[in-house]
Design a protein around this motif. Structure first.
Motif, short mmCIF file in Angstrom:
data_model
loop_
_atom_site.label_atom_id
_atom_site.label_comp_id
_atom_site.label_asym_id
_atom_site.label_seq_id
_atom_site.Cartn_x
_atom_site.Cartn_y
_atom_site.Cartn_z
N GLN A 119 -44.13 -67.91 -54.54
CA GLN A 119 -43.78 -68.04 -53.13
C GLN A 119 -44.27 -69.35 -52.55
O GLN A 119 -43.56 -70.04 -51.82
CB GLN A 119 -44.35 -66.85 -52.33
CG GLN A 119 -43.65 -65.53 -52.62
CD GLN A 119 -44.38 -64.33 -52.07
OE1 GLN A 119 -45.60 -64.18 -52.24
NE2 GLN A 119 -43.64 -63.43 -51.43
N ILE A 178 -37.33 -64.76 -55.73
CA ILE A 178 -38.79 -64.63 -55.83
C ILE A 178 -39.13 -63.51 -56.82
O ILE A 178 -39.98 -63.69 -57.71
CB ILE A 178 -39.41 -64.32 -54.44
CG1 ILE A 178 -39.20 -65.48 -53.47
CG2 ILE A 178 -40.88 -63.96 -54.58
CD1 ILE A 178 -40.04 -66.70 -53.76
N LYS A 223 -31.70 -57.69 -50.40
CA LYS A 223 -30.44 -57.89 -49.68
C LYS A 223 -29.25 -57.38 -50.47
O LYS A 223 -29.28 -57.35 -51.70
CB LYS A 223 -30.22 -59.38 -49.41
CG LYS A 223 -31.37 -60.09 -48.76
CD LYS A 223 -31.66 -59.56 -47.38
CE LYS A 223 -32.81 -60.31 -46.73
NZ LYS A 223 -33.38 -59.55 -45.62
N LEU A 243 -50.09 -65.43 -50.60
CA LEU A 243 -48.79 -65.55 -51.26
C LEU A 243 -48.96 -65.74 -52.75
O LEU A 243 -49.92 -66.34 -53.21
CB LEU A 243 -48.04 -66.76 -50.67
CG LEU A 243 -47.64 -66.68 -49.19
CD1 LEU A 243 -46.93 -67.98 -48.79
CD2 LEU A 243 -46.75 -65.48 -48.92
N GLY A 262 -32.12 -68.91 -47.13
CA GLY A 262 -33.14 -67.90 -47.44
C GLY A 262 -32.61 -66.55 -47.85
O GLY A 262 -33.39 -65.65 -48.11
N PHE A 263 -31.29 -66.36 -47.91
CA PHE A 263 -30.77 -65.02 -48.19
C PHE A 263 -30.99 -64.62 -49.64
O PHE A 263 -31.28 -63.48 -49.95
CB PHE A 263 -29.29 -64.95 -47.82
CG PHE A 263 -28.74 -63.56 -47.78
CD1 PHE A 263 -27.93 -63.08 -48.80
CD2 PHE A 263 -29.03 -62.73 -46.71
CE1 PHE A 263 -27.42 -61.78 -48.75
CE2 PHE A 263 -28.52 -61.44 -46.66
CZ PHE A 263 -27.72 -60.97 -47.68
N VAL A 274 -39.62 -57.45 -53.02
CA VAL A 274 -40.13 -58.74 -52.53
C VAL A 274 -41.30 -58.52 -51.58
O VAL A 274 -42.23 -59.34 -51.53
CB VAL A 274 -39.01 -59.57 -51.85
CG1 VAL A 274 -38.50 -58.88 -50.59
CG2 VAL A 274 -39.49 -60.97 -51.55
N GLU A 275 -41.28 -57.42 -50.87
CA GLU A 275 -42.37 -57.15 -49.93
C GLU A 275 -43.70 -56.95 -50.63
O GLU A 275 -44.76 -57.01 -50.01
CB GLU A 275 -42.07 -55.91 -49.07
CG GLU A 275 -40.95 -56.12 -48.03
CD GLU A 275 -39.56 -55.74 -48.53
OE1 GLU A 275 -39.38 -55.63 -49.76
OE2 GLU A 275 -38.67 -55.56 -47.69
N THR A 313 -33.30 -65.80 -51.45
CA THR A 313 -34.70 -66.06 -51.78
C THR A 313 -35.48 -64.83 -52.22
O THR A 313 -36.20 -64.88 -53.22
CB THR A 313 -35.38 -66.78 -50.61
OG1 THR A 313 -34.62 -67.95 -50.29
CG2 THR A 313 -36.79 -67.19 -50.97
N PRO A 314 -35.39 -63.70 -51.51
CA PRO A 314 -36.13 -62.52 -52.00
C PRO A 314 -35.79 -62.18 -53.45
O PRO A 314 -36.69 -61.96 -54.27
CB PRO A 314 -35.68 -61.40 -51.05
CG PRO A 314 -35.33 -62.10 -49.78
CD PRO A 314 -34.73 -63.40 -50.22
N ARG A 374 -33.25 -50.17 -48.04
CA ARG A 374 -32.91 -50.83 -46.79
C ARG A 374 -32.76 -49.85 -45.64
O ARG A 374 -33.26 -50.11 -44.54
CB ARG A 374 -31.61 -51.63 -46.96
CG ARG A 374 -31.78 -52.86 -47.85
CD ARG A 374 -30.46 -53.60 -48.02
NE ARG A 374 -29.89 -53.93 -46.72
CZ ARG A 374 -30.29 -54.93 -45.96
NH1 ARG A 374 -31.25 -55.72 -46.36
NH2 ARG A 374 -29.72 -55.13 -44.79
N THR A 426 -36.18 -54.05 -45.75
CA THR A 426 -34.93 -54.80 -45.74
C THR A 426 -35.04 -56.15 -46.42
O THR A 426 -34.13 -56.97 -46.35
CB THR A 426 -34.45 -55.02 -44.29
OG1 THR A 426 -35.49 -55.68 -43.56
CG2 THR A 426 -34.11 -53.70 -43.62
N GLY A 427 -36.16 -56.42 -47.10
CA GLY A 427 -36.29 -57.69 -47.81
C GLY A 427 -35.25 -57.84 -48.91
O GLY A 427 -34.70 -58.93 -49.10
N ALA A 451 -46.41 -60.69 -52.58
CA ALA A 451 -47.64 -61.28 -52.06
C ALA A 451 -48.75 -60.26 -52.12
O ALA A 451 -48.50 -59.05 -52.10
CB ALA A 451 -47.42 -61.75 -50.63
#
Lengths: 82, 759, 161
Positions: free
Chosen positions: C90, C109, C39, C86, C102-103, C77-78, C105-106, C30, C36-37, C81
Motif C-alpha cells: 500500500q 493491492i 469492487k 499500511l 483507484g477503482f 482489502v480492508e 486498486t483494492p 458489499r 465495499t472495498g 493494513a
C-alpha cells in the motif's frame, strides 16, 4: 476593419459561399450581432457552435474577445474533449 | 501572476507528494457510486431491446407492477417529450431530445441494448424478475451496422427527420448521413500535380469502448417538494445536474448533484444514462433509488467511440516537403448524430505545415449504441491513417521518419489547414527529444521492428470555480468542482500551497457538490489542471492579498507596506517598521478580530488553452506462427507545458499509450448478423493486461503555456493519438506488411502473414 | 426463499451472516457486510476488481458463493493494513503514484499481497503474469509494477521503508 475567416464548410450555406468577410465588430459579442444582421441566423450559429482563434489563441464562449484590424481571426468549430 | 515568467524557485509545483486521497484508495475506504446507500432505497433495473432496430408497438408494465416488492416502473411516457435542441453542456454539442431518447427509447429501439423501460423494487432479485414481466411488442426492422452501408441511399433509415447538414442544398430525402464537413487550404489538385511522390491508403477502425473498470452507478432521492439529490460517479456533477434538469424539466436549484469518486471515465462518463431514469423512479415511488449497470450493459448500451473509414493521400517532393494532403473520413455516430467528425477532420494534418489540403468528413448514424467521447475524440482514427501514410512516405523517400516530420512539422507561426496559426507550441522540441532518445538507436532482432508516430490535441479551458479557505489553525482547504480522474485534486492543493507558501500537507483539497462550489465545466478535454488550476491559483492569490491586509492591520501600517514570502507576512523594507514576520497560522488565529474569515472563491472562463503534441517510438516483435504482436519497448515523448505533479503527468501519458495499444492490437466490437453484440465482456473484449505491456517510458518536454500561471498545458488526451500508428508502423517494419484495418489482432495478422508468404 | 446462515472469518475476525443460495461472496461483502472495498467490475471473474484471499488463495469473490465462505478465512482489502499501519504494498502504491482513479486498486493491492506472500522474489515478468487477472485502464501498469517490485525489495530487507 478586422477580417474574419470562416474555417471549414459549416457556415457556407448561410454566408452564400463566402469564407472570409470584413467586419466592423471589435468584440466577439459585436461580431455575433453583426453576423446575424448581415446573414440571418449565422451569428447565433457562430455563438453556439464555434470558437474564435485570434492570432493563434483560441477563445471559446468569450463575448469580450477582442477583434483588431490586422489580427488573424478564424471562426473554428467549438472544441470539446473526452 | 505568472510564476514561470518571473522564474522564482518553485517549492511545491513540480514535486511528487503523495496524493491526498491516496490512503482511502489503497485501503478500500474511498466511496464510488456503487458503494453508496441510502436508508429505504430501492434497486432499479433497465429493460433493454433485444433488437438492433425495431418499432416499439406497445409496452405493458401491468404484470410487473403487480409483482410483490415492485414500487415503480418507468417508460418514455414518464419523460417530457422535449423538442430538438442542441447545446454544449458536456463534451461536444448534445441534442437534448436525442439524449432523452437514448436514456429511454421513444417510439423506436435503435440498437440492441437500448433502454425501453425500467423498474424499481425492494431488491435486485425482484427488480430482475419484474423486468421479465414487462411485455414489449416490437416490430423488427431491417438494421444497418457498417458505416459505408449506412451511407447508401437504400440503407435502412434510423430517423425520418434527419437531413444531411453541411451540403450546398438541403436534401429532399432524409438519410443516415447527419452531417458533412469540409476544410480546404490552397489548391490540392495543383499540389498533387507538383508532387514527385504520392502515397495513399484506405484505413478502417472498429468502435472501441472506453472500458473504465467501474460501471455506471448512481443513488438518487427525490423529496415530495421536488428537491432531489444525486450521488453518482460522473465526469461532472454540474453536467449531471444540467442534463437531468433539461431532460425532466426541473429547476437546476432543486437538484444537488454530489460527485462520488469515479472509477475511470475517459470521456465515457461525460453524459448521463441512469440518473434521469433513477430520478423518475424515485419520484414515482417516493423512495431513494439505486442503479448500477452490469458490465454487459456498459458494453451494450453506453457509448463506445466511433469506428470509421479514413482514406488518405499525401504528395511530396523528393526532398520530403509535403505539397498536397487529402483525407476523406466517415465516422459512425451510433444511433444518434454526434460523432467527433469535426476534430477528426482537424487533427490528422494539424501537426504539419501544409500548403494544399482538402479534408472532407461525414457523421453517419447506424444501429449501434450512441457514441460518447473517448480521449481526444476523433483524433486517434484520423492520425491512425495519416501517421501510417507518413511512414509509407518516409519509406518511399528513403527518409528517416522523424526527419520527415521535422521537415514538415509546425512551429510557432505555422498555419493549420483549418486556419489559425500556432503559438507557443513544442512540437519540434518533442520530435527532437524523440530523435535523441537512446530508444531510437537501440538494436533490434529478428521479427522485430520499430515504428514512430505523432499526435496532437487542442485541449480546452472553460468555466471553472475554485475556493481557498484558511482554517483557524492556519491550514487551508481548497474546494473545486471537478471530479478527480487523474490526480487533479493533488495538483490543486499543490498550486494553492505554492502561492500560499505553506507545505502541501497543510492544504487539503476536496471536490465539492453543485451546491457547495461555483459552476464548473466537467472534467475532460484535458482542462482541469489548466482551467480549474487557474481558478484555484487566483483564489489563493486573493487570499494572500487578504493575509497581507490583515498583517497590515495587526501592525497598523499600510497594506502596500507588507510583502508575502514563504508562508509569512514581512514588512516590505525597513521603512515599514521592525516587525517580526507573521506566519499564516498567526494571522489566521486573529482572523475574527481583523475582519472575519479569510477566504476567496474565483469563478472564471479560462481561455487560451495550449495544444499538446506527442511523438511515440514503439518496438514490436511479431510471432510469425501465431500472429501475436508483443510490444517490446515504448517511449512516449510529449510537450506537457509544465508538469505540476510529474507522476500524474507521466501516469496520463502511460495510460493513454496503453489504451492506444489496446485499440491497435485487440479491442473491437464484434456483431452478429442480427446486429447484436457478441463480446460484451472483458473476456472477449480484450483490453491490455499487465503481461501485455512493458514499462512505458514517458518523456516530458516542457514548453510552458504562457497563459497559465504555472505554464501548464492539458496532457491527458494527446497520448492516445499516436499509438495505433506507432504500433502499425512497427509491425510494417517487422514484417514488411502494411496493415490497414484495426485491430491488428493475431487472426488478422495471420491472414496477412499467410497472404504475404503466398505472394 | 429461505436464507442460509454462514459462519466465517473475515480479516481475522469472526463473522456471521445470512445469504441466499445464489448470492456471490462479493454481493455479501458489499451489500450485507458493508465491506465495499472490493469492487464489482464485471461479475464474471475477468477484471479482478473483486479480488480477495480465501484460505491463502487469491480468488475473484464474484466467482465464489456466499455460502462457500462457511468455515473459511477471507482477507479483503480492508484487512491488508495492520490497523493504521499500511502494508508495504500500500505504501509503495502511494509513493509510486501507482493509482489514478483507484477503482482497480483494492483488487491490485490484494493480488500484490498474495503474490509476495507466495513468492517474495518475483521477476517483473512473473509479477506481470500474476497480476494479469487485474485489469487497470488508467495507468498502463507501469507504476503498478514499479510499486510491486519496490515493495518486494523492501519486504526482503533489501531497502529501507
Amino acid at each position: 476593419m478586422p477580417r474574419v475567416v470562416f474555417s471549414g464548410s459549416s457556415c457556407q450555406a448561410l454566408t452564400g459561399g463566402q469564407d472570409a468577410i470584413e467586419v466592423a465588430a471589435r468584440t466577439f459579442r459585436a461580431l455575433v450581432r453583426e453576423l446575424n444582421g448581415r446573414f440571418p441566423g449565422l451569428g447565433t450559429q457562430v455563438e453556439e457552435g464555434m470558437a474564435i482563434a485570434i492570432d493563434g489563441v483560441i477563445y471559446q464562449d468569450a463575448y469580450d474577445a477582442k477583434l483588431e484590424e490586422g489580427s488573424e481571426i478564424y471562426l473554428i468549430p467549438k472544441i470539446a474533449g473526452g | 501572476m505568472n510564476y514561470i515568467a518571473s522564474k522564482p524557485e518553485l517549492k511545491v509545483v513540480g514535486t511528487r507528494p503523495v496524493r491526498p486521497d491516496g490512503v482511502d484508495k489503497v485501503t478500500g475506504r474511498a466511496q464510488f457510486g456503487a458503494d453508496m446507500a441510502l436508508p429505504g432505497m430501492l434497486w432499479a433495473k433497465v429493460k433493454r431491446s433485444p433488437h438492433a432496430h425495431a418499432r416499439i408497438v406497445s409496452i405493458d408494465t401491468s404484470k410487473a407492477l403487480q409483482l410483490p416488492g415492485v414500487r415503480a416502473v418507468a417508460t418514455a411516457e414518464d419523460f417530457p417529450d422535449i423538442p430538438s435542441e442542441e447545446a454544449f453542456v458536456g463534451e461536444g454539442p448534445m441534442n437534448f431530445r436525442d439524449l432523452s431518447r437514448n436514456c429511454m427509447a421513444r417510439g423506436k429501439a435503435l440498437y440492441e441494448g437500448h433502454a425501453v423501460a425500467a423498474v424499481a423494487a425492494i431488491s435486485q432479485a425482484i427488480a430482475d424478475a419484474a423486468l421479465d414481466l414487462i411485455e414489449v411488442e416490437y416490430e423488427v426492422l431491417p438494421h444497418v451496422i457498417d458505416v459505408e452501408a449506412a451511407m447508401r441511399p437504400d440503407a435502412p433509415l434510423l430517423h425520418d427527420d434527419l437531413f444531411t447538414q453541411g451540403l450546398a442544398e438541403k436534401p429532399a430525402k432524409p438519410s443516415n448521413v447527419a452531417k458533412r464537413v469540409a476544410f480546404k487550404k490552397g489548391d490540392v489538385e495543383a499540389g498533387f500535380r507538383e508532387a514527385e511522390v504520392v502515397v495513399e491508403g484506405r484505413y478502417t477502425t472498429q468502435p472501441v469502448h472506453q472500458a473504465y473498470i467501474e460501471p455506471h452507478a448512481c443513488v438518487v432521492s427525490v423529496a415530495a417538494d421536488g428537491q432531489a439529490q444525486i450521488y453518482s460517479s460522473s465526469q461532472g456533477q454540474f453536467m449531471v445536474r444540467a442534463y437531468c434538469a433539461k431532460l425532466l424539466g426541473w429547476d437546476l436549484s432543486n437538484i444537488r448533484a454530489v460527485p462520488l469518486e469515479i472509477g475511470g471515465g475517459f470521456g465515457g462518463k461525460t453524459l448521463v444514462y441512469l440518473e434521469p431514469v433513477a430520478l423518475v423512479l424515485a419520484k414515482k415511488s417516493g423512495r431513494p433509488v439505486k442503479m448500477v449497470m452490469t458490465r454487459e450493459e456498459v458494453f451494450r448500451a453506453t457509448g463506445p467511440t466511433s469506428g470509421g473509414v479514413i482514406e488518405v493521400k499525401i504528395g511530396a517532393k523528393r526532398d520530403g516537403t509535403i505539397v498536397a494532403a487529402q483525407q476523406v473520413l466517415k465516422y459512425q455516430a451510433g444511433a444518434f448524430p454526434g460523432s467527433p467528425i469535426g476534430p477528426g477532420c482537424m487533427c490528422g494534418f494539424a501537426m504539419y505545415d501544409l500548403p494544399n489540403v482538402d479534408v472532407v468528413g461525414y457523421d453517419v448514424v447506424s444501429n449501434r449504441p450512441k457514441v460518447a467521447a473517448y480521449r481526444a475524440p476523433g483524433a486517434p482514427l484520423s492520425s491512425w491513417a495519416v501517421e501510417c501514410a507518413m511512414d509509407d512516405l518516409a519509406l518511399k523517400l528513403g527518409m528517416d521518419p522523424i526527419a520527415l516530420r521535422e521537415k514538415n512539422g509546425v512551429r510557432d507561426g505555422s498555419k493549420t489547414h483549418y486556419g489559425p496559426s500556432f503559438r507557443d507550441i513544442g512540437f519540434l522540441e518533442t520530435l527532437a527529444a524523440a530523435k535523441n532518445h537512446p530508444h531510437y538507436r537501440a538494436l533490434l532482432g529478428p521479427n522485430q521492428g520499430r515504428g514512430v508516430a505523432c499526435g496532437f490535441w487542442f485541449n480546452i479551458g472553460g468555466e471553472s470555480s475554485g475556493a481557498v479557505h484558511i482554517n483557524e489553525d492556519g491550514t487551508a482547504s481548497v474546494v473545486s468542482g471537478n471530479p478527480d480522474i487523474g490526480g487533479s485534486r493533488a495538483s490543486m492543493a499543490m498550486m494553492a500551497a505554492e502561492v500560499l507558501g505553506i507545505p502541501v500537507e497543510k492544504v487539503r483539497p476536496i471536490v465539492g457538490d453543485t451546491s457547495s462550489i461555483g459552476f464548473s465545466h466537467l472534467t475532460g478535454g484535458s482542462r482541469v489542471t489548466f482551467a480549474t488550476g487557474m481558478a484555484v491559483t487566483q483564489a489563493a492569490e486573493r487570499v494572500v492579498e487578504q493575509l497581507k491586509a490583515r498583517a497590515a492591520q495587526i501592525w497598523e501600517i499600510p497594506a502596500e507596506a507588507v510583502e508575502w514570502r514563504d508562508g509569512a507576512a514581512y514588512p516590505a523594507g525597513s521603512n515599514a517598521g521592525a516587525f517580526e514576520p507573521l506566519t499564516l497560522a498567526q494571522i489566521a488565529e486573529k482572523a475574527a478580530r481583523t475582519g472575519g474569515p479569510i477566504s476567496s472563491e474565483v469563478s472564471l472562463n479560462a481561455q487560451g488553452a495550449g495544444p499538446g503534441f506527442g511523438a511515440h517510438i514503439c518496438d514490436v516483435e511479431v510471432d510469425p506462427e501465431t500472429g501475436r504482436t508483443t510490444i517490446l519497448r515504448y517511449t512516449a515523448v510529449q510537450d506537457v507545458g509544465k508538469a505540476i505533479h510529474p507522476s500524474y503527468v507521466e501516469g496520463q501519458i502511460q495510460g493513454g499509450v496503453a489504451q492506444g495499444v489496446g485499440w491497435a492490437l485487440n479491442e473491437e466490437y464484434i456483431y452478429d448478423a442480427q446486429g447484436r453484440l457478441e463480446n460484451p465482456g472483458f473476456l472477449d473484449y480484450r483490453v491490455p493486461v499487465a503481461s501485455d505491456l512493458p514499462r512505458i517510458e514517458a518523456v516530458m518536454v516542457e514548453v510552458p503555456n504562457p497563459r497559465h500561471p504555472f505554464g501548464a498545458r492539458g496532457v491527458g488526451e494527446v497520448p492516445i493519438v499516436p499509438p495505433m500508428a506507432a504500433v502499425g508502423n512497427a509491425i510494417r517494419a517487422a514484417t514488411g506488411i502494411r496493415m490497414y484495418d484495426l485491430p491488428m489482432s493475431p487472426p488478422r495478422m495471420r491472414v496477412a502473414l499467410d497472404s504475404a508468404k503466398a505472394s | 426463499m429461505s436464507k442460509h446462515h454462514v459462519t466465517t472469518t473475515i480479516n481475522g475476525e469472526p463473522v456471521e451472516f445470512l445469504c441466499e443460495a445464489q448470492e456471490t461472496m462479493l454481493d455479501v461483502l458489499r451489500n450485507t457486510l458493508n465491506l465495499t472495498g472490493s469492487k464489482e467490475g464485471c461479475a464474471s471473474g475477468d477484471c479482478g476488481a473483486c479480488s480477495v484471499i480465501c484460505d491463502g488463495k487469491l480468488i475473484c469473490s464474484c466467482l465464489m458463493l456466499g455460502v462457500e465462505a462457511e468455515g473459511r478465512a477471507i482477507t479483503t482489502v480492508e484487512g491488508v493494513a495492520d490497523g493504521e499501519e499500511l502494508h508495504p504494498v500500500q505504501r509503495k502504491f502511494l509513493e509510486h503514484a501507482a493509482l489514478q482513479c483507484g477503482f482497480c486498486t483494492p483488487g491490485l493491492i490484494v493480488a500484490s499481497k498474495a503474490l509476495l506472500d507466495e513468492n517474495p522474489n518475483p521477476t517483473e515478468e512473473e509479477a506481470r503474469y500474476w497480476l494479469a487477472g487485474n485489469l487497470c485502464r488508467c495507468t498502463g501498469y507501469d507504476k503498478i509494477l514499479a510499486a510491486v517490485m519496490d515493495a518486494a525489495a523492501e519486504m526482503r530487507g533489501e531497502t529501507r521503508a
